[in-house]
Motif scaffolding. Sequence first.
Motif, mmCIF file in Angstrom:
data_model
loop_
_atom_site.group_PDB
_atom_site.id
_atom_site.type_symbol
_atom_site.label_atom_id
_atom_site.label_comp_id
_atom_site.label_asym_id
_atom_site.label_seq_id
_atom_site.Cartn_x
_atom_site.Cartn_y
_atom_site.Cartn_z
ATOM 1 N N PHE A 68 -27.568 20.298 14.820
ATOM 2 C CA PHE A 68 -28.152 18.954 14.794
ATOM 3 C C PHE A 68 -27.104 17.936 14.323
ATOM 4 O O PHE A 68 -26.910 16.888 14.945
ATOM 5 N N CYS A 69 -26.407 18.254 13.227
ATOM 6 C CA CYS A 69 -25.429 17.319 12.662
ATOM 7 C C CYS A 69 -24.243 17.108 13.596
ATOM 8 O O CYS A 69 -23.786 15.973 13.795
ATOM 9 N N GLU A 70 -23.750 18.189 14.195
ATOM 10 C CA GLU A 70 -22.591 18.052 15.076
ATOM 11 C C GLU A 70 -22.964 17.336 16.379
ATOM 12 O O GLU A 70 -22.137 16.636 16.974
ATOM 13 N N THR A 71 -24.197 17.502 16.796
ATOM 14 C CA THR A 71 -24.644 16.781 17.995
ATOM 15 C C THR A 71 -24.696 15.280 17.732
ATOM 16 O O THR A 71 -24.332 14.466 18.586
ATOM 17 N N LYS A 72 -25.151 14.905 16.552
ATOM 18 C CA LYS A 72 -25.338 13.496 16.222
ATOM 19 C C LYS A 72 -24.042 12.788 15.822
ATOM 20 O O LYS A 72 -23.859 11.614 16.115
ATOM 21 N N ASN A 73 -23.132 13.528 15.133
ATOM 22 C CA ASN A 73 -21.926 12.831 14.654
ATOM 23 C C ASN A 73 -20.795 13.817 14.377
ATOM 24 O O ASN A 73 -20.314 13.943 13.253
ATOM 25 N N ARG A 74 -20.353 14.461 15.420
ATOM 26 C CA ARG A 74 -19.315 15.480 15.274
ATOM 27 C C ARG A 74 -18.008 14.889 14.734
ATOM 28 O O ARG A 74 -17.316 15.481 13.906
#
Length: 569
Positions: free
Chosen positions: A550-556
Motif C-alpha cells: 500500500f505504502c509503496e504504491t502510494k509514494n514509493r
Amino acid sequence: MLSTINWDKLQPYSGDTKKSFEELCYQIVSEQFKDDILNGAILTSIDDSGGGDGVEFYLTYKNGDVYGWQAKYFCRLNEGGRKEQIKKSLQTTYDKHPNIKKWFLCSKCNFTTDEKKWFDNELTTSTKKGRIVLPAGHNVELVHWGESELLTYLKDYSNIYKFFFSEKLLTQEWFENRYKTDSKRAQIKAKYISEIHIQTEIDITICKLLGNRKLADILHDEIKSHRLLDDQKYFKNAYLNLFSKNTSVVYKNLIIEFKKNIDIDEKVVDKCIDQFFKLIYLIKTQDEQNIKKEINILKIYINIARELLDNCMKFITSDIYLKAVQKEKKTEKVNLFEELEFFLKGAVDSLEWCLDVFDLLDQNELHISGEAGMGKTHVSFNIYENQTINQKEPAIFILAKDIYTDQSLENQLKDNLSIPVDWIFDDFLGALEISARVHKVRIPIIIDGLNESTHWNSVWKNGLEKLILKLKQYPHIVLITTYRSSYEDQLFPKDYFKYDDKWRQRASVPGFEGLDWKAIETYFKFYKIKLENHSNAIGYFKHPLHLKIFCETKNRSRDKEVKVSFQNE
C-alpha cells in the motif's frame, strides 16, 4: 602443535592489547577452575584500570578463601618500575581481601633466575608506602604464570587460543563486515527496511532468549505493567490492618489460630521486589554468574510467598474461620483475613508473571514460523542489525537459501562462514563461545528461511537436530531459525515441539495483529503518507506485506508528502 606464543598476534580487546591479555587470563581461569565455580565459588571481575583492588579478578570460595589474579602485559621486571607496580598490587590485594590465600601474577614471559628469586623470597618482605608488602605471619601463596604456564593452558583450551590469536576472525570488525555484506544482498534489500521495523511480542521473546541489557528494560516494564509496587503496598496495608484491629474476642482468637498455623513473613513480597531490582542492576552490568544466583534466590522467595498464600487460603476455608464468620456475621474485622489473602494473591500472581521474564535464559534454540509475507526476515535481520551495529555485540546471520547442496549442514555452514581450512566446525563454535564469554553476551546464529534451501528436506531434516544438540555444549550460543509454517512437519522431526517444555522453543510472527495506529503509522511517516479518513482502515494493515505494498504504491519515491484517503480503496 602449539610450541610458542606469538604475542604480536594477540587480538586487541576494546582496542587495548593489555585488556586483551587480562581477558585471556580470565578465560583461562574460567576453564581451569570450572569445577570450583560449578560448586559455588564466585569468580568476580574488577573493572579497575587504576589498580585500586590489586587484582583484575578473584575467586571467592564458600569458606571465604580468596584466590586473586593480577595480569601484567610485560616481561622483564627491572624495567619501568615494574617491581614497584607488583609490590603495590600485592599489598593492595591483601588490604582489600584479607582472606587471600593465593595470589597469581600473570606475565608474558618466564622469569629469569633472579626474577624468580625476588618473586619467591623477597617480594613479600620488601617495603611499599613505608611498610612491608605483606605482614609477618601472612598465609598467602605466590604463584607466577609465565609463558610456559600460559602455553600449557592454551594447548589444553584450544578454543581460547583460537579466539585470542586468530587474525581478523571473530573480531568486531569481522562481524560488522559480514553485516555490511549481508545488508547489501538483494533478498535483504527487498524485505528489510530498518526505519520501519515495528517491535512486536516476538522481539520481546528474542530479548528474553538473548538476555542482553534490554532484558532490564523488559523486566522494569513488566513490574510496571503488573502494578507490582501497588500490590506490595496493598499487601503491607492489609497485614498492618490485620494485626492492629483486635477488639473482638472472636477476632483475637482467630489471630491466635492464624499465628499458630501460619508462619507468616510479612516482608516476603518486599524481598522479592528487592531481588527484581537487584537483577535489573546485574543485567545492566552483565554479571552473568550473579544473575543466575540471584534468580535462584528470587525463586525461593516467590515459593515462600506462594506457600504463604496457600496457607492463607486454607485458613479462610477452615472450620474455625467459617464458624467465626458465622458468629460475627461477616463483620469488617473478620473480613481482614480475606483482604490479606486477596492482596497477597495479587502480589504473588504479579511476582510470578515478572519471573517469567527469565524463562528463556537457559534455552539455546528458538524457531520462528509464519505465513508468507508476515515479516519473518524483517524480524530476523533486525536481531542481526541490533546486535551487530547498535549493541556492538557479535551475531551471525545466514540465509538458508545459501545452503544449496546436499552436503552435510556443518560443511556448508563452514563454507558460508569462511572458516579457516585447518579448523573443524567445532573449532569455530568453541572460539565463538569464547567470544560470547568475553563480550558477556549470548551470540545468536540466525538462519532465515529454512524452507528456501534447495535441499531443505534432506539438509534440515537430518542436520538441524544434530546442530542443536551440538550447540548445547556451548551455553552462550543460541540458534534462531525462521521458516514457513506449512513446512514445519517436513523440517523438524516428528513431534519435535511436543515433549517437555519444547513448546517454549517455538514462536510465530503474527504480523501487526493487535497493534494500534501509533505503531503502524511508522510506515506512513517513512513513506511520507498522510492517511485521511482511516478510522476503520487499520484492519487492512494487519499483514505487513499488505501495508508495505500500500505504502509503496502510494509514494514509493518518498520525494514529498502525499495525502491518501482510504475511503475508496
